[in-house]
Design an enzyme around this catalytic site. Structure first.
Site, PDB file in Angstrom:
ATOM      1  N   VAL A   6       0.836  -1.205   0.000  1.00  0.00           N
ATOM      2  CA  VAL A   6       0.000   0.000   0.000  1.00  0.00           C
ATOM      3  C   VAL A   6       0.869   1.253   0.000  1.00  0.00           C
ATOM      4  O   VAL A   6       0.685   2.163  -0.814  1.00  0.00           O
ATOM      5  CB  VAL A   6      -0.956   0.004   1.208  1.00  0.00           C
ATOM      6  CG1 VAL A   6      -1.684   1.361   1.301  1.00  0.00           C
ATOM      7  CG2 VAL A   6      -1.978  -1.112   1.090  1.00  0.00           C
ATOM      8  N   THR A  66      -5.678   0.760   7.136  1.00  0.00           N
ATOM      9  CA  THR A  66      -7.036   0.381   7.511  1.00  0.00           C
ATOM     10  C   THR A  66      -7.138   0.393   9.032  1.00  0.00           C
ATOM     11  O   THR A  66      -6.437  -0.362   9.713  1.00  0.00           O
ATOM     12  CB  THR A  66      -7.374  -1.017   6.967  1.00  0.00           C
ATOM     13  OG1 THR A  66      -7.262  -0.989   5.534  1.00  0.00           O
ATOM     14  CG2 THR A  66      -8.790  -1.415   7.347  1.00  0.00           C
ATOM     15  N   LEU A 103      -7.107  -0.872  -2.707  1.00  0.00           N
ATOM     16  CA  LEU A 103      -6.190  -1.450  -3.691  1.00  0.00           C
ATOM     17  C   LEU A 103      -6.287  -2.965  -3.683  1.00  0.00           C
ATOM     18  O   LEU A 103      -6.099  -3.600  -2.644  1.00  0.00           O
ATOM     19  CB  LEU A 103      -4.748  -1.027  -3.394  1.00  0.00           C
ATOM     20  CG  LEU A 103      -4.490   0.476  -3.263  1.00  0.00           C
ATOM     21  CD1 LEU A 103      -3.009   0.721  -2.947  1.00  0.00           C
ATOM     22  CD2 LEU A 103      -4.893   1.216  -4.521  1.00  0.00           C
ATOM     23  N   GLU A 123      -4.672  -6.447  -4.523  1.00  0.00           N
ATOM     24  CA  GLU A 123      -3.346  -6.990  -4.823  1.00  0.00           C
ATOM     25  C   GLU A 123      -3.355  -7.560  -6.238  1.00  0.00           C
ATOM     26  O   GLU A 123      -4.269  -8.253  -6.650  1.00  0.00           O
ATOM     27  CB  GLU A 123      -2.966  -8.070  -3.806  1.00  0.00           C
ATOM     28  CG  GLU A 123      -2.685  -7.502  -2.432  1.00  0.00           C
ATOM     29  CD  GLU A 123      -2.033  -8.524  -1.515  1.00  0.00           C
ATOM     30  OE1 GLU A 123      -1.066  -9.184  -1.960  1.00  0.00           O
ATOM     31  OE2 GLU A 123      -2.489  -8.662  -0.378  1.00  0.00           O
ATOM     32  N   GLY A 148     -14.708 -21.032  -4.231  1.00  0.00           N
ATOM     33  CA  GLY A 148     -13.305 -21.372  -4.059  1.00  0.00           C
ATOM     34  C   GLY A 148     -13.077 -22.059  -2.734  1.00  0.00           C
ATOM     35  O   GLY A 148     -14.030 -22.460  -2.051  1.00  0.00           O
ATOM     36  N   CYS A 151      -6.512  -8.479   3.566  1.00  0.00           N
ATOM     37  CA  CYS A 151      -7.605  -7.567   3.915  1.00  0.00           C
ATOM     38  C   CYS A 151      -8.826  -8.246   4.508  1.00  0.00           C
ATOM     39  O   CYS A 151      -9.225  -7.941   5.639  1.00  0.00           O
ATOM     40  CB  CYS A 151      -8.023  -6.757   2.689  1.00  0.00           C
ATOM     41  SG  CYS A 151      -6.759  -5.613   2.093  1.00  0.00           S
ATOM     42  N   LYS A 163      -8.660  -9.966   8.087  1.00  0.00           N
ATOM     43  CA  LYS A 163      -8.356  -8.960   9.114  1.00  0.00           C
ATOM     44  C   LYS A 163      -9.522  -8.003   9.315  1.00  0.00           C
ATOM     45  O   LYS A 163      -9.898  -7.681  10.449  1.00  0.00           O
ATOM     46  CB  LYS A 163      -7.099  -8.194   8.694  1.00  0.00           C
ATOM     47  CG  LYS A 163      -6.703  -7.056   9.618  1.00  0.00           C
ATOM     48  CD  LYS A 163      -5.336  -6.498   9.224  1.00  0.00           C
ATOM     49  CE  LYS A 163      -5.385  -5.732   7.925  1.00  0.00           C
ATOM     50  NZ  LYS A 163      -5.987  -4.403   8.070  1.00  0.00           N
ATOM     51  N   LYS A 192      -4.670 -15.739  -3.951  1.00  0.00           N
ATOM     52  CA  LYS A 192      -5.326 -15.592  -5.245  1.00  0.00           C
ATOM     53  C   LYS A 192      -4.242 -15.491  -6.305  1.00  0.00           C
ATOM     54  O   LYS A 192      -3.063 -15.275  -5.999  1.00  0.00           O
ATOM     55  CB  LYS A 192      -6.228 -14.355  -5.277  1.00  0.00           C
ATOM     56  CG  LYS A 192      -5.478 -13.024  -5.242  1.00  0.00           C
ATOM     57  CD  LYS A 192      -6.441 -11.861  -5.457  1.00  0.00           C
ATOM     58  CE  LYS A 192      -5.678 -10.532  -5.542  1.00  0.00           C
ATOM     59  NZ  LYS A 192      -6.588  -9.401  -5.824  1.00  0.00           N
TER      60      LYS A 192
END
Length: 428
Positions: free
Chosen positions: A14, A124, A151, A153, A251, A258, A261, A319
């Site tokens: 970030v 955050t 954002l 990743e 999945g 993110c 958390k 991912k």
């Protein structure tokens, strides 16, 4: 607008993206980090993050003199217009966000920042942190503004330079407008609101996406029970513009830096405020259940016991398009399989063998996971897995079974190679 002097504290994905992109927009940026080795590498324009376009922006910023990297809390902070805080806020033992890094930076910079400087919280943080930061700074000549990041990743540069929205929160309208002007070159819609609302937008957005994923993962289980096809179901859902198709792909669970958390942090805030949030709690519980469901699928595929079973694993990152292993459901599944006695051989295009040390064996070529395997499990949706030589893979396995948790592989091609294919959300 005229070029501004910006400091960014923290050179993670970030902070580094923020620094490089503001330099790209024409501002003068200094980026600081406590990791001196990282700072030295970045000063040479060496970027090890797997983030498309970021290395090029850093190289351009350094070469043109608009982007500098310095270690620690430098004296350069006494000559800036804005300071962006992009430091980690990991989950604490109680599930709440750990703000110790934010508080440490505020304490150490309090007497260094020039009058009129705007402190911008990009990390955050829970609701109320911006107001708390103002009290901690204790200076009426400094403003504090919330400016959460959105954002993704693997798409961070694109998301910064071409954002869907910019959210700015402050009780000081003039300071909010100053921060807003930094994004003039992006053409993005801007939401200017109070700091508490801006802080909550970040959590509300991520938790809603997590809910969609938990919903579709449960729906995929129902599809398997009633012989429905999750692809057809989600296609029909996604065409409704009130729902949309994003985050409707089943999945092994959701993860990354993110969603886990932020869901825990928002639930912690809700508990502290005595607000019952059963939908969010169920979202988290469903995700925990999902990884165990994958393990059960693999166990059934190899005949009922994982003890001593050699399993090939394709994908370890949370991912495709990133090298991030944080809270990766693929890693969680792998650890649970190992704990159940399985012997794992894993491959991921962004995880070299020397990066991992643990009970499973990580190899540097996808076909190596097949050797002697009683089952292969696909855990990350890397496109290259769909293009593998499955006939060659079939020659290497002990038992031709694939558990595809991402509905990624071309079914006809894989079955023609002799594999039995078990796909999440598909009829048995």
């Amino acid at each position: 607008m005229a070029a501004q002097r910006i400091a960014v504290v923290g050179a993670g994905y970030v902070g580094l993206t923020t620094a490089a992109c503001f330099a790209r927009l024409g501002h003068r940026v200094v980026c600081t980090d406590i990791d001196e080795a990282k700072v030295a590498a970045l000063s040479r324009a060496e970027v090890d993050a797997h983030e498309p376009g970021l290395a090029e922006l850093v190289e351009q910023g350094v070469r043109e003199g608009r982007l500098r990297f310095v270690p620690g809390i430098p004296v350069e902070l006494s000559d800036v217009d804005f300071v962006f805080l992009a430091v980690p806020t990991p989950t604490g033992k109680d599930g709440a966000a750990d703000l110790s890094a934010v508080e440490d930076v505020l304490t150490r910079t309090r007497d260094l920042l020039p009058p009129g400087c705007v402190v911008v919280i990009k990390s955050t943080v829970p609701v109320g942190t911006t107001a708390r930061a103002r009290r901690l700074l204790g200076r009426s000549d400094l403003a504090v503004v919330a400016n959460p990041e959105f954002l993704r990743e693997g798409h961070a540069v694109e998301d910064f330079l071409h954002p869907q929205r910019v959210v700015i929160g402050s009780e000081d309208e003039a300071s909010a407008q100053r921060v807003r002007s930094l994004y003039d070159g992006t053409g993005a819609p801007v939401v200017v609101t109070g700091s508490a609302s801006a802080e909550l937008v970040k959590y509300a957005s991520n938790c809603f996406l997590a809910m969609k994923l938990s919903y579709v993962n449960t729906l995929s289980e129902l599809c398997e029970r009633v012989d429905a096809d999750i692809d057809d179901v989600t296609e029909g859902m996604g065409l409704d513009d009130r729902i949309g198709s994003a985050f409707l792909a089943p999945g092994p669970g959701w993860g990354g830096s993110c969603l886990p958390k932020d869901t825990r942090a928002l639930l912690s805030t809700s508990d502290a405020m005595r607000v019952d949030f059963p939908l969010l709690r169920a979202t988290i519980d469903t995700n925990t259940r999902q990884v165990r469901r994958v393990v059960d699928k693999v166990r059934a595929a190899v005949g009922g016991t994982l003890a001593g079973a050699r399993i090939g694993v394709l994908g370890l990152t949370f991912k495709a398009g990133t090298d991030d292993l944080r809270d990766s459901p693929a890693m969680t599944v792998a650890h649970l399989l190992t704990r159940a006695g399985a012997e794992l051989t894993a491959y991921d295009p962004c995880v070299p063998p020397d990066r991992y040390s643990g009970p499973m064996r990580v190899v540097d070529a996808a076909h190596l996971v097949a050797k002697g395997a009683r089952a292969i499990v696909v855990l990350t949706e890397w496109p290259e897995f769909a293009e593998l030589d499955w006939a060659r893979m079939a020659e290497e396995v002990w038992q031709p079974v694939i558990v595809d948790t991402r509905d990624l592989l071309p079914a006809k091609k894989v079955q023609a190679a002799g594999f039995r294919l078990i796909v999440t959300g598909k009829p048995g």
